[in-house]
Motif scaffolding. Sequence first.
Motif, mmCIF file in Angstrom:
data_model
loop_
_atom_site.group_PDB
_atom_site.id
_atom_site.type_symbol
_atom_site.label_atom_id
_atom_site.label_comp_id
_atom_site.label_asym_id
_atom_site.label_seq_id
_atom_site.Cartn_x
_atom_site.Cartn_y
_atom_site.Cartn_z
ATOM 1 N N ALA A 195 52.213 -12.207 -3.225
ATOM 2 C CA ALA A 195 51.035 -12.407 -2.381
ATOM 3 C C ALA A 195 51.399 -13.164 -1.106
ATOM 4 C CB ALA A 195 49.957 -13.161 -3.157
ATOM 5 N N GLU A 196 52.252 -14.177 -1.239
ATOM 6 C CA GLU A 196 52.659 -14.943 -0.063
ATOM 7 C C GLU A 196 53.435 -14.067 0.924
ATOM 8 O OE1 GLU A 196 54.814 -18.269 -1.649
ATOM 9 O OE2 GLU A 196 52.989 -19.377 -2.107
ATOM 10 N N SER A 251 53.246 -10.772 1.240
ATOM 11 C CA SER A 251 52.422 -9.711 1.820
ATOM 12 C C SER A 251 51.365 -10.286 2.759
ATOM 13 C CB SER A 251 51.737 -8.910 0.722
ATOM 14 O OG SER A 251 50.732 -9.685 0.085
ATOM 15 N N GLY A 252 51.024 -11.536 2.545
ATOM 16 C CA GLY A 252 50.027 -12.173 3.393
ATOM 17 C C GLY A 252 48.608 -11.915 2.935
ATOM 18 N N PHE A 253 48.401 -10.813 2.244
ATOM 19 C CA PHE A 253 47.054 -10.471 1.789
ATOM 20 C C PHE A 253 47.129 -9.855 0.407
ATOM 21 C CE2 PHE A 253 46.766 -10.300 6.400
ATOM 22 C CZ PHE A 253 45.654 -11.084 6.625
ATOM 23 N N THR A 254 46.035 -9.918 -0.281
ATOM 24 C CA THR A 254 45.906 -9.208 -1.548
ATOM 25 C C THR A 254 44.550 -8.518 -1.572
ATOM 26 O OG1 THR A 254 45.893 -9.388 -3.952
ATOM 27 C CG2 THR A 254 45.009 -11.261 -2.756
ATOM 28 N N ASN A 255 44.507 -7.395 -2.201
ATOM 29 C CA ASN A 255 43.241 -6.684 -2.340
ATOM 30 C C ASN A 255 42.426 -7.216 -3.506
ATOM 31 O OD1 ASN A 255 43.814 -4.991 -0.165
ATOM 32 N ND2 ASN A 255 44.901 -3.536 -1.466
ATOM 33 N N ASP A 256 43.065 -7.979 -4.364
ATOM 34 C CA ASP A 256 42.369 -8.558 -5.504
ATOM 35 C C ASP A 256 41.537 -9.752 -5.055
ATOM 36 O OD1 ASP A 256 43.686 -6.729 -7.066
ATOM 37 O OD2 ASP A 256 45.206 -8.146 -7.768
ATOM 38 N N GLY A 257 40.325 -9.815 -5.549
ATOM 39 C CA GLY A 257 39.488 -10.975 -5.290
ATOM 40 C C GLY A 257 39.859 -12.108 -6.221
ATOM 41 N N LYS A 258 39.344 -13.285 -5.962
ATOM 42 C CA LYS A 258 39.705 -14.436 -6.782
ATOM 43 C C LYS A 258 39.297 -14.235 -8.237
ATOM 44 C CE LYS A 258 35.634 -17.270 -5.845
ATOM 45 N NZ LYS A 258 35.140 -18.547 -5.383
#
Length: 79
Positions: free
Chosen positions: A56-57, A59-66
């Motif tokens: 995640a770090e 890629s900068g982003f994740t499509n998964d919500g918290k």
Amino acid sequence: MARQSISFTKPNDEWLKSQVDNQEYSSKSELVNDLVRQARKQQAKIDWIRAKLEKAEKSGFTNDGKDDVLKQSKALLNG
């Protein structure tokens, strides 16, 4: 099976003896092997979480919500 000689502090040795005396385990060796298995399983879970965080770090982003991340983490921790 590999044979080892290890030393324990008095409190740890007393705890090990109490587990055997309470018939939770048949021997100290069985108990120590179980503790090592548990530690290895826990480490695998930690490694999985660490890998997800690193990915995640990077890629900068994740499509998964918290909520999704929390659900996945709980599912892994609960086995």
